[in-house]
Motif scaffolding. Structure first.
Motif, PDB file in Angstrom:
ATOM      1  N   GLU A  48      36.745  29.366 -95.454  1.00 61.18           N
ATOM      2  CA  GLU A  48      36.285  28.454 -94.409  1.00 61.18           C
ATOM      3  C   GLU A  48      34.800  28.138 -94.557  1.00 61.18           C
ATOM      4  O   GLU A  48      34.352  27.039 -94.230  1.00 61.18           O
ATOM      5  CB  GLU A  48      36.571  29.054 -93.033  1.00 61.18           C
ATOM      6  CG  GLU A  48      38.064  29.128 -92.710  1.00 61.18           C
ATOM      7  CD  GLU A  48      38.321  29.774 -91.369  1.00 61.18           C
ATOM      8  OE1 GLU A  48      37.357  30.315 -90.791  1.00 61.18           O
ATOM      9  OE2 GLU A  48      39.477  29.750 -90.911  1.00 61.18           O
ATOM     10  N   SER A  53      33.373  20.736 -94.545  1.00 61.88           N
ATOM     11  CA  SER A  53      33.027  20.726 -93.123  1.00 61.88           C
ATOM     12  C   SER A  53      32.060  21.854 -92.785  1.00 61.88           C
ATOM     13  O   SER A  53      31.110  21.664 -92.015  1.00 61.88           O
ATOM     14  CB  SER A  53      34.298  20.857 -92.273  1.00 61.88           C
ATOM     15  OG  SER A  53      35.163  19.767 -92.478  1.00 61.88           O
ATOM     16  N   ALA A  54      32.298  23.043 -93.354  1.00 63.46           N
ATOM     17  CA  ALA A  54      31.411  24.175 -93.086  1.00 63.46           C
ATOM     18  C   ALA A  54      30.010  23.921 -93.629  1.00 63.46           C
ATOM     19  O   ALA A  54      29.008  24.241 -92.975  1.00 63.46           O
ATOM     20  CB  ALA A  54      32.001  25.451 -93.689  1.00 63.46           C
ATOM     21  N   ASP A  57      28.415  21.476 -91.361  1.00 64.18           N
ATOM     22  CA  ASP A  57      28.031  22.179 -90.134  1.00 64.18           C
ATOM     23  C   ASP A  57      26.705  22.902 -90.308  1.00 64.18           C
ATOM     24  O   ASP A  57      25.824  22.846 -89.450  1.00 64.18           O
ATOM     25  CB  ASP A  57      29.117  23.195 -89.742  1.00 64.18           C
ATOM     26  CG  ASP A  57      30.274  22.530 -89.031  1.00 64.18           C
ATOM     27  OD1 ASP A  57      30.107  21.409 -88.534  1.00 64.18           O
ATOM     28  OD2 ASP A  57      31.357  23.137 -88.981  1.00 64.18           O
ATOM     29  N   TYR A  70      24.981  22.185 -81.051  1.00 62.40           N
ATOM     30  CA  TYR A  70      25.964  23.243 -81.277  1.00 62.40           C
ATOM     31  C   TYR A  70      26.100  24.132 -80.037  1.00 62.40           C
ATOM     32  O   TYR A  70      27.214  24.510 -79.646  1.00 62.40           O
ATOM     33  CB  TYR A  70      25.538  24.067 -82.493  1.00 62.40           C
ATOM     34  CG  TYR A  70      26.432  25.239 -82.795  1.00 62.40           C
ATOM     35  CD1 TYR A  70      27.663  25.054 -83.415  1.00 62.40           C
ATOM     36  CD2 TYR A  70      26.047  26.530 -82.459  1.00 62.40           C
ATOM     37  CE1 TYR A  70      28.496  26.132 -83.692  1.00 62.40           C
ATOM     38  CE2 TYR A  70      26.869  27.611 -82.724  1.00 62.40           C
ATOM     39  CZ  TYR A  70      28.093  27.406 -83.344  1.00 62.40           C
ATOM     40  OH  TYR A  70      28.909  28.478 -83.604  1.00 62.40           O
ATOM     41  N   ASN A  74      29.474  24.649 -77.633  1.00 60.07           N
ATOM     42  CA  ASN A  74      30.000  25.963 -77.289  1.00 60.07           C
ATOM     43  C   ASN A  74      30.090  26.144 -75.782  1.00 60.07           C
ATOM     44  O   ASN A  74      31.073  26.699 -75.267  1.00 60.07           O
ATOM     45  CB  ASN A  74      29.124  27.058 -77.896  1.00 60.07           C
ATOM     46  CG  ASN A  74      29.405  27.277 -79.374  1.00 60.07           C
ATOM     47  OD1 ASN A  74      30.462  26.901 -79.878  1.00 60.07           O
ATOM     48  ND2 ASN A  74      28.464  27.879 -80.078  1.00 60.07           N
ATOM     49  N   GLN A  79      37.094  22.399 -78.403  1.00 60.12           N
ATOM     50  CA  GLN A  79      37.573  22.921 -79.689  1.00 60.12           C
ATOM     51  C   GLN A  79      37.321  21.892 -80.781  1.00 60.12           C
ATOM     52  O   GLN A  79      38.249  21.285 -81.321  1.00 60.12           O
ATOM     53  CB  GLN A  79      39.070  23.269 -79.590  1.00 60.12           C
ATOM     54  CG  GLN A  79      39.392  24.298 -78.530  1.00 60.12           C
ATOM     55  CD  GLN A  79      38.731  25.640 -78.800  1.00 60.12           C
ATOM     56  OE1 GLN A  79      38.619  26.085 -79.944  1.00 60.12           O
ATOM     57  NE2 GLN A  79      38.279  26.298 -77.744  1.00 60.12           N
ATOM     58  N   ARG A  81      34.493  20.957 -84.148  1.00 62.41           N
ATOM     59  CA  ARG A  81      33.397  21.397 -84.997  1.00 62.41           C
ATOM     60  C   ARG A  81      32.179  20.511 -84.778  1.00 62.41           C
ATOM     61  O   ARG A  81      32.298  19.353 -84.362  1.00 62.41           O
ATOM     62  CB  ARG A  81      33.808  21.352 -86.467  1.00 62.41           C
ATOM     63  CG  ARG A  81      34.994  22.213 -86.823  1.00 62.41           C
ATOM     64  CD  ARG A  81      35.277  22.126 -88.311  1.00 62.41           C
ATOM     65  NE  ARG A  81      34.220  22.761 -89.075  1.00 62.41           N
ATOM     66  CZ  ARG A  81      34.401  23.828 -89.871  1.00 62.41           C
ATOM     67  NH1 ARG A  81      35.589  24.371 -89.969  1.00 62.41           N
ATOM     68  NH2 ARG A  81      33.401  24.327 -90.543  1.00 62.41           N
ATOM     69  N   SER A  83      30.241  19.274 -87.123  1.00 72.08           N
ATOM     70  CA  SER A  83      30.286  18.154 -88.066  1.00 72.08           C
ATOM     71  C   SER A  83      31.281  17.093 -87.619  1.00 72.08           C
ATOM     72  O   SER A  83      31.032  15.885 -87.768  1.00 72.08           O
ATOM     73  CB  SER A  83      30.647  18.658 -89.459  1.00 72.08           C
ATOM     74  OG  SER A  83      31.905  19.324 -89.450  1.00 72.08           O
ATOM     75  N   THR A  84      32.417  17.506 -87.064  1.00 72.71           N
ATOM     76  CA  THR A  84      33.406  16.542 -86.586  1.00 72.71           C
ATOM     77  C   THR A  84      32.846  15.693 -85.452  1.00 72.71           C
ATOM     78  O   THR A  84      33.051  14.474 -85.405  1.00 72.71           O
ATOM     79  CB  THR A  84      34.668  17.273 -86.119  1.00 72.71           C
ATOM     80  OG1 THR A  84      35.184  18.077 -87.181  1.00 72.71           O
ATOM     81  CG2 THR A  84      35.740  16.292 -85.677  1.00 72.71           C
TER      82      THR A  84
END
Length: 310
Positions: A48, A53-54, A57, A70, A74, A79, A81, A83-84
């Motif tokens: 992951e 994507s990671a 991120d 970020y 949170n 739910q 990410r 980056s999304t």
């Protein structure tokens, strides 16, 4: 017209590239999830961390605004990410610019990009507020569980862990984070400070202050928690009544905002090209900007008036 055509082609190319990237990530992740289903947790974490994507991120999180975004994601409990969220925000803004630029007028296309960004962050604000309200509504149960645990002779860290297991989210999730912080070496005061930063509310402040004082000096914590539980239950009912009364006003404001945007498309459909002609003159642009400013000021005033803090 040549540069406008090139700009539109460039925007469409960027949107298409983002869509293809999202599709590739979805297909690749679905196949990889199947392959790593039986692998260890460490191997899964390594995979992951190596995905596109990671890496995206991490690159966004290194910036100041990315780290702040970020934390907000949170706190909202969404739910999604980092980056999304950013890719969807950029892609949606570009798409709005291209569509409104062609259908209405170039100036309105730029305003549409700001409108899309406003909708994204409004969703984030509402998600944060909703999760905070849900957490506040669970505080009477939190105080009750902690009171029962301490009356049974359990220490506060143990009582927090037990409450995290018994309660549903978001209270269970936040208390679980608090318990994990204490397990890795954080003091009770530090864990309380982190929880207060994630979920700022007056009710939580009263509850946590009581817990901190009890952890330092002792005292009748059980009686205090039971009194706080009954008080928080009464405040929850009051907040629910006030929110019900104000919900009609806030819904009307959002409906008027969407109706104003729809009115622009309706006017352009009745008289094709009227808005493009209007934005070619300084007076027409000034009128549109004044109207947009009035709508914005009205929206902010109503949001300020309907905001309550019990």
């Amino acid at each position: 017209m040549t540069w406008q055509f090139l700009a539109i082609l460039g925007g469409l190319a960027i949107v298409l590239a983002l869509a293809l990237w999202a599709l590739w990530e979805f297909v690749a992740s679905a196949e990889t999830r199947r392959l790593i289903a039986e692998r260890s947790a460490l191997a899964q974490a390594e995979y992951e961390a190596s995905t596109l994507s990671a890496r995206l991120d991490l690159a966004i999180h290194r910036t100041q605004w990315g780290a702040r975004l970020y934390r907000r994601i949170n706190r909202s409990g969404a739910q999604v990410r980092l980056s999304t969220f950013v890719v969807a925000l950029v892609g949606g803004s570009l798409l709005a610019v291209i569509v409104v630029w062609q259908v209405l007028a170039p100036v309105l296309g730029l305003l549409a990009a700001g409108g899309v960004a406003f909708l994204f962050f409004s969703y984030l604000n509402r998600a944060e507020a909703k999760r905070r309200e849900e957490f506040t509504a669970q505080l009477p149960d939190v105080a009750r569980v902690l009171g029962n645990a301490t009356s049974a002779g359990l220490a506060l860290p143990t009582a927090v862990s037990m409450a995290a297991e018994e309660l549903d989210g978001p209270a269970g999730e936040e208390l679980g984070r608090m318990a994990e912080s204490m397990k890795v070496g954080a003091s009770f005061e530090e864990a309380v400070s982190e929880l207060r930063e994630r979920m700022p509310s007056r009710e939580l402040g009263v509850l946590l202050s009581t817990l901190v004082v009890a952890s330092r000096s002792g005292g009748s914590l059980v009686t205090a928690l039971r009194n706080i539980s009954s008080t928080l239950e009464n405040r929850k009912e009051t907040r629910r009544e006030v929110r019900t009364i104000l919900s009609e006003t806030t819904s009307t404001v959002w409906a008027l905002g969407f109706m104003s945007v729809g009115a622009l498309f309706m006017i352009n459909a009745i008289e094709p090209g009227i808005l493009r002609t209007m934005t070619t003159s300084p007076s027409g642009v000034a009128v549109l900007l004044v109207v947009a400013a009035l709508y914005t000021v009205g929206f902010l005033l109503v949001a300020r008036i309907t905001k309550f803090d019990l």
